[in-house]
Design a protein around this motif. Structure first.
Motif, mmCIF file in Angstrom:
data_model
loop_
_atom_site.group_PDB
_atom_site.id
_atom_site.type_symbol
_atom_site.label_atom_id
_atom_site.label_comp_id
_atom_site.label_asym_id
_atom_site.label_seq_id
_atom_site.Cartn_x
_atom_site.Cartn_y
_atom_site.Cartn_z
ATOM 1 N N LEU A 172 -11.750 4.459 16.601
ATOM 2 C CA LEU A 172 -12.845 5.427 16.418
ATOM 3 C C LEU A 172 -12.719 6.175 15.088
ATOM 4 N N ALA A 173 -11.488 6.426 14.645
ATOM 5 C CA ALA A 173 -11.299 7.150 13.383
ATOM 6 C C ALA A 173 -11.888 6.351 12.224
ATOM 7 N N ILE A 174 -11.798 5.024 12.296
ATOM 8 C CA ILE A 174 -12.403 4.191 11.246
ATOM 9 C C ILE A 174 -13.887 3.957 11.529
ATOM 10 N N ALA A 175 -14.225 3.661 12.768
ATOM 11 C CA ALA A 175 -15.631 3.409 13.112
ATOM 12 C C ALA A 175 -16.519 4.594 12.742
ATOM 13 N N SER A 176 -15.966 5.811 12.843
ATOM 14 C CA SER A 176 -16.735 7.027 12.552
ATOM 15 C C SER A 176 -17.029 7.212 11.077
ATOM 16 N N GLY A 177 -16.209 6.567 10.226
ATOM 17 C CA GLY A 177 -16.311 6.825 8.797
ATOM 18 C C GLY A 177 -15.369 7.911 8.307
ATOM 19 N N ALA A 178 -14.604 8.515 9.219
ATOM 20 C CA ALA A 178 -13.675 9.587 8.809
ATOM 21 C C ALA A 178 -12.537 9.038 7.960
ATOM 22 N N CYS A 179 -12.098 7.806 8.240
ATOM 23 C CA CYS A 179 -10.962 7.212 7.522
ATOM 24 C C CYS A 179 -11.274 5.752 7.196
ATOM 25 N N ASP A 180 -10.647 5.251 6.120
ATOM 26 C CA ASP A 180 -10.749 3.827 5.805
ATOM 27 C C ASP A 180 -9.502 3.050 6.198
ATOM 28 N N LEU A 181 -8.396 3.762 6.367
ATOM 29 C CA LEU A 181 -7.129 3.098 6.684
ATOM 30 C C LEU A 181 -6.397 3.972 7.697
ATOM 31 N N VAL A 182 -6.051 3.394 8.835
ATOM 32 C CA VAL A 182 -5.418 4.150 9.920
ATOM 33 C C VAL A 182 -4.288 3.314 10.502
ATOM 34 N N ALA A 183 -3.172 3.959 10.784
ATOM 35 C CA ALA A 183 -2.048 3.266 11.414
ATOM 36 C C ALA A 183 -1.901 3.737 12.851
ATOM 37 N N VAL A 184 -1.476 2.814 13.704
ATOM 38 C CA VAL A 184 -1.182 3.173 15.098
ATOM 39 C C VAL A 184 0.143 2.527 15.454
ATOM 40 N N VAL A 185 1.013 3.312 16.047
ATOM 41 C CA VAL A 185 2.323 2.800 16.444
ATOM 42 C C VAL A 185 2.591 3.202 17.888
ATOM 43 N N LEU B 210 0.824 -1.218 0.000
ATOM 44 C CA LEU B 210 0.000 0.000 0.000
ATOM 45 C C LEU B 210 0.857 1.267 0.000
ATOM 46 N N ALA B 211 0.413 2.275 -0.704
ATOM 47 C CA ALA B 211 1.107 3.565 -0.698
ATOM 48 C C ALA B 211 0.796 4.300 0.599
ATOM 49 N N PRO B 212 1.804 4.933 1.237
ATOM 50 C CA PRO B 212 1.559 5.688 2.470
ATOM 51 C C PRO B 212 0.446 6.719 2.316
ATOM 52 N N ALA B 213 0.280 7.260 1.120
ATOM 53 C CA ALA B 213 -0.730 8.311 0.935
ATOM 54 C C ALA B 213 -2.146 7.797 1.187
ATOM 55 N N ARG B 214 -2.330 6.465 1.201
ATOM 56 C CA ARG B 214 -3.668 5.939 1.474
ATOM 57 C C ARG B 214 -4.016 5.967 2.958
ATOM 58 N N VAL B 215 -3.018 6.155 3.818
ATOM 59 C CA VAL B 215 -3.271 6.153 5.263
ATOM 60 C C VAL B 215 -3.936 7.467 5.655
ATOM 61 N N GLY B 216 -5.127 7.376 6.218
ATOM 62 C CA GLY B 216 -5.892 8.574 6.545
ATOM 63 C C GLY B 216 -5.460 9.252 7.824
ATOM 64 N N ALA B 217 -4.927 8.488 8.760
ATOM 65 C CA ALA B 217 -4.496 9.069 10.039
ATOM 66 C C ALA B 217 -3.480 8.154 10.693
ATOM 67 N N LEU B 218 -2.593 8.771 11.462
ATOM 68 C CA LEU B 218 -1.541 8.057 12.183
ATOM 69 C C LEU B 218 -1.659 8.406 13.660
ATOM 70 N N TYR B 219 -1.707 7.382 14.519
ATOM 71 C CA TYR B 219 -1.721 7.602 15.963
ATOM 72 C C TYR B 219 -0.420 7.073 16.548
ATOM 73 N N VAL B 220 0.226 7.900 17.363
ATOM 74 C CA VAL B 220 1.492 7.518 17.976
ATOM 75 C C VAL B 220 1.307 7.463 19.486
ATOM 76 N N ALA B 221 1.535 6.286 20.058
ATOM 77 C CA ALA B 221 1.459 6.111 21.511
ATOM 78 C C ALA B 221 2.859 6.204 22.087
#
Lengths: 384, 384
Positions: free
Chosen positions: A95-108, A37-48
């Motif tokens: 929640l970012a996906i459940a809401s419909g705001a994004c289709d693809l989200v990464a968390v690290v 997948l291209a990084p540009a498809r990621v709608g949001a990134l969460y960093v813990a």
């Protein structure tokens, strides 16, 4: 709410990464989640991350990780909840996906702690308790868990040795995990003979804080169908909090946030604790795992410690725990623990856990705690 | 996604609150958002804070604030994105309601910085840039904004005095805001005669970092109808990031994250920048506001500074800015700024802004930046 799936996982080894920045560790873990997948498809990134600010490592880690990963411009958010950071960040990504705001989200989840030399690490870790009423007196989380263990032994009539099966199980499993900090077994005798840290916790009853990053890629149902043959659904997600100070709790042996977040997550998933086939808990010490097992309903009050004695926590038992080594043997990456947990459970649900595989595992629970159960995040995972 | 409404606001004065903890300031701001509602109805709490870790104040602030507010057990999350923390936290709160997970969510921004004496404040603030390549050399955000101002003056042919209308407008408006740190007017001559901080930025071109907390209560459409006669809808919400280091940007005078988050938020709202009647930007220095005005489309490249000269930024102008005093006169509460901005805009949209009221304001834009535009969060607000 829309359904949310885990479609990619990644992790660095847990180690002393003296030559790496936090952002580069996070970027490495993220890279392997994407596949083609291209990084540009990621709608949001969460960093813990728990300690980047306290150790003077880096703030705005969301943007720092996006820069290091080459994910230019991505919506990036940094979440902190001490040792629960990973689970709380996973909930926001969910929640970012459940809401419909994004289709693809990464968390690290990422932590970089081993090149801090002047006592700032201890001071930083102590901030996860009540800084004004506990930390200022020099009380550490280890000291508080030791007091809870002493109280538990007194109240229910156990010996310190009764807790030793927890680190022994963690090391037995960690020995099979190439990403673990400690990849060797230990015995009950060794645990009891180890140097004392905070009586009754010896050094082999205590996790080691170390560097590492672990990442997940989440997708909406439609996208998950396209991307992944084995899909893992997040069927329950909940965060709860307890009082910041241990001394404010009417019953200090009850981890109330752990109890409430696990019951809320199970309710959302329509499952009972008895449906869980493999689990990850915050287990820097045996007592931590014991109280969490009781809070989640896996054992009666005062009986959690018996799960160790009777082998229930081993991969062949009824409540298999720390199959990747847990905090003790995989290594304690603080704010990243919650994501390492889910990477390990995904490995279990895909049947890829080798010698630590729980046979036929389809339903898993991940719970991480910040401080002495101050924040608790619980997620329920289903193989579909 | 469900619609999301602002149904309550609260703030403490911006000041040197030496006798208060961060959590107690946040609890005070939260209390006034609730009105007659029971805390148990709040589904989640988001806490925006930039410096709690770096200054050794408190980590796990989500749980700390929940404890201080008496909101026992609430799902609580701490968000950090330097000066953009407030806006990024608002976006997470927005998603929690938009997703259907919660009907009522509180978000509070809090900063507690004034009782830190040993240089940790400067070190903590510097962490918002690239700690490894900028902060380590002693570069501060103020120094970077000064370099951008120098470059802007060189490239477009302006004098330092051309930027003075921004702090002058901020102070004129701050004088009417009982919660502002500085409640007195200043003149262009005073700004230019002030002690130099980082040439060409004098002390009156620079915001003052101070303590404070501001809070919002968000609700789903159904609940908003019950609760509030004047409803404010969050019609657009977007976060974007730029490279962490200023030196990585091909065009340092273009705040790309600001441009992209504002265009995304406006697109979501179905509006153009020309529809905005009142706005809040991150304006610790005139140059910051100028570059943000240009990034959002309110002025052509090289012409943003003229908005000051021509009175456009005053309450009677075309792009009224900093009506509550902005970072300069309200005071710079770093991670709380993004929430103070929205509290001020809600006051405007309710027609309660007194002498700084923008006549008939119905559409507003709030944008906050972390570091030198590293993270940008933009929200569009509509009175309904």
């Amino acid at each position: 709410m829309r359904q949310v799936y885990i479609v990619g996982t990644g992790q660095t080894p847990v180690a002393e990464h003296w030559d790496r920045t936090a952002a580069s560790l996070a970027a490495e873990a993220l890279a392997s989640t994407l596949g083609p997948l291209a990084p540009a498809r990621v709608g949001a990134l969460y960093v813990a991350n728990a300690l980047g600010g306290a150790l003077g490592v880096q703030s705005q880690l969301g943007a720092a990780v996006a820069t290091a990963a080459g994910w230019y411009g991505v919506d990036a958010t940094t979440i902190e909840a001490a040792g629960a950071s990973g689970g709380v960040a996973l909930r926001q990504a969910y929640l970012a996906i459940a809401s419909g705001a994004c289709d693809l989200v990464a968390v690290v989840g990422v932590e970089k702690v081993t090149d801090v030399l002047d006592g700032r690490l201890e001071a930083g870790l102590a901030l996860s308790g009540d800084a004004d009423w506990e930390g200022i007196h020099g009380v550490t989380a280890t000291a508080q868990w030791a007091m809870l263990m002493r109280r538990y032994m007194h109240q229910y009539g156990y010996e310190a040795a009764d807790f030793a099966p927890f680190p022994v199980n963690a090391h037995a499993n960690g020995a099979t995990n190439a990403s673990a900090l400690y990849r060797f077994p230990i015995s009950v005798d060794k645990v009891r003979a180890a140097t004392m840290v905070a009586d009754p916790l010896g050094v082999l009853d205590c996790s080691t804080v170390a560097d590492g990053a672990a990442a997940l890629l989440l997708a909406s149902e439609g996208l998950a169908r396209e991307l992944s043959s084995v899909r893992i659904r997040i069927a329950g997600s909940a965060v709860a909090t307890d009082t910041l100070a241990l001394h404010s709790r009417p019953d200090p042996l009850r981890l109330d946030a752990a109890a409430r977040s696990s019951s809320a997550a199970l309710r959302q998933a329509g499952l009972l604790f008895s449906d869980i086939q493999v689990l990850e808990l915050t287990d820097p010490h045996g007592i931590s795992a014991v109280l969490a097992l009781e809070a989640c309903g896996f054992a009666e009050r005062g009986a959690g410690v018996q799960c160790g004695r009777e082998g229930a926590i081993t991969p062949g038992g009824a409540t298999p725990l720390a199959t990747g080594g847990g905090c003790k043997a995989r290594g304690d990456t603080v704010g990243a623990n919650g994501i390492y947990q889910v990477v390990e459970l995904a490995r279990q649900l895909r049947g890829e856990a080798g010698k630590a595989q729980v046979s036929g595992a389809q339903v898993a629970l991940a719970q991480c705690l910040g401080g002495i159960g101050v924040t608790a995040a619980t997620h329920i995972l289903l193989a579909e």
